[in-house]
Design an enzyme around this catalytic site. Structure first.
Site, PDB file in Angstrom:
ATOM      1  N   CYS A  14       0.830  -1.205   0.000  1.00  0.00           N
ATOM      2  CA  CYS A  14       0.000   0.000   0.000  1.00  0.00           C
ATOM      3  C   CYS A  14       0.873   1.267   0.000  1.00  0.00           C
ATOM      4  O   CYS A  14       1.504   1.556  -1.009  1.00  0.00           O
ATOM      5  CB  CYS A  14      -0.976  -0.062   1.169  1.00  0.00           C
ATOM      6  SG  CYS A  14      -2.412   0.967   0.908  1.00  0.00           S
ATOM      7  N   HIS A  38      -3.284  -5.008   1.947  1.00  0.00           N
ATOM      8  CA  HIS A  38      -2.653  -5.310   3.242  1.00  0.00           C
ATOM      9  C   HIS A  38      -2.780  -6.797   3.598  1.00  0.00           C
ATOM     10  O   HIS A  38      -3.682  -7.158   4.363  1.00  0.00           O
ATOM     11  CB  HIS A  38      -3.373  -4.522   4.352  1.00  0.00           C
ATOM     12  CG  HIS A  38      -3.113  -3.059   4.354  1.00  0.00           C
ATOM     13  ND1 HIS A  38      -2.241  -2.466   5.235  1.00  0.00           N
ATOM     14  CD2 HIS A  38      -3.618  -2.061   3.603  1.00  0.00           C
ATOM     15  CE1 HIS A  38      -2.215  -1.167   5.025  1.00  0.00           C
ATOM     16  NE2 HIS A  38      -3.042  -0.884   4.041  1.00  0.00           N
ATOM     17  N   GLU A  44      -1.089  -8.416   5.654  1.00  0.00           N
ATOM     18  CA  GLU A  44      -0.791  -8.613   7.087  1.00  0.00           C
ATOM     19  C   GLU A  44      -2.054  -8.489   7.948  1.00  0.00           C
ATOM     20  O   GLU A  44      -2.030  -8.825   9.125  1.00  0.00           O
ATOM     21  CB  GLU A  44       0.296  -7.622   7.544  1.00  0.00           C
ATOM     22  CG  GLU A  44      -0.155  -6.188   7.814  1.00  0.00           C
ATOM     23  CD  GLU A  44      -0.429  -5.371   6.552  1.00  0.00           C
ATOM     24  OE1 GLU A  44      -0.350  -5.912   5.428  1.00  0.00           O
ATOM     25  OE2 GLU A  44      -0.739  -4.161   6.702  1.00  0.00           O
TER      26      GLU A  44
HETATM   27  N1  GLN Z   1      -3.535   6.406   0.784  1.00  0.00           N
HETATM   28  C1  GLN Z   1      -2.334   6.156   1.528  1.00  0.00           C
HETATM   29  C2  GLN Z   1      -1.157   6.930   0.945  1.00  0.00           C
HETATM   30  O1  GLN Z   1      -1.271   7.481  -0.106  1.00  0.00           O
HETATM   31  C3  GLN Z   1      -1.994   4.669   1.528  1.00  0.00           C
HETATM   32  C4  GLN Z   1      -3.024   3.919   2.321  1.00  0.00           C
HETATM   33  C5  GLN Z   1      -2.520   2.695   2.986  1.00  0.00           C
HETATM   34  O2  GLN Z   1      -1.300   2.459   3.086  1.00  0.00           O
HETATM   35  N2  GLN Z   1      -3.419   1.911   3.512  1.00  0.00           N
HETATM   36  O3  GLN Z   1      -0.135   6.983   1.554  1.00  0.00           O
END
Ligand code: GLN
Length: 196
Positions: free
Chosen positions: A81, A173, A175
């Protein structure tokens, strides 16, 4: 299994969950906050969280160049992410600090503001017929990828898992689920990089 030591960048975000999952997969796991920590591990996970905050802290704490240096010598890195955003060379509409190691262009908060979070079953050929349950939280996706990048899964035609050599990225995610196949896959990449 040869025990590898994997660091989880622990500046902000979901690092504790990654550490637990790595340990349950039989790896040694440490929280990484210093350049000495970076230099002591065989592989590194960059967790989800807020990519602008994590990126700024990486610069302020002097970690960015050390991580890039280890990466250039083959250390595997897995970004989830926000971690995926930090691995990307290009981020649509943003100049925020990043590692820029993967030849991918990512879009932040890409699934639309109304879709804060959702789950999806992903078909990943590498992991057999059992789908991967993926939790997306204000997730990015990979809008385009260079020729060296292997696409491992898509959602609505958007790339959400990709690998380029010693780098692995997921938009979601793992995890936060019970499914540890992606962590095991990354542990395999780390073992491979050590020639074990
Ligand atoms: N939207 C977040 C970002 O741009 C990422 C979201 C996440 O890691 N769950 O950093």
């Amino acid at each position: 299994m040869v025990i590898v030591k994997i660091g989880v960048l622990a500046l902000q975000g979901a690092f504790r969950e990654h550490k637990k999952m790595l340990e349950s997969c039989g790896a040694e796991a440490i929280e990484v906050r210093t350049t000495d920590d970076v230099n002591s591990v065989d592989g590194l996970i960059i967790p989800g969280g807020e990519s602008t905050t994590i990126g700024k802290m990486m610069v302020d704490w002097g970690l960015l160049d050390t991580i890039k240096d280890r990466a250039s010598h083959g250390m595997p890195i897995y970004g989830t992410c926000a971690g995926m955003i930090l691995l990307a060379k290009d981020i649509v509409g943003s100049e925020q600090p990043r590692l820029g190691l993967m030849d991918i262009c990512v879009r932040r908060n890409a699934f639309g503001r109304q879709v804060e979070s959702f789950e999806a079953d992903l078909h990943v050929a590498e992991f057999g017929t059992e789908p991967v349950r993926a939790v997306f939280i204000r997730a990015p996706y990979i809008e385009s990828a260079g020729r060296e990048v292997k696409v491992l899964a898509v959602v609505d035609e958007h790339i959400v898992i990709a690998r380029q050599g010693n780098y692995l990225a997921t938009a979601f995610h793992p995890e936060l689920t019970q499914d540890d196949r992606i962590h095991k896959f990354f542990i395999g990449m780390v073992q491979e990089s050590l020639g074990k």
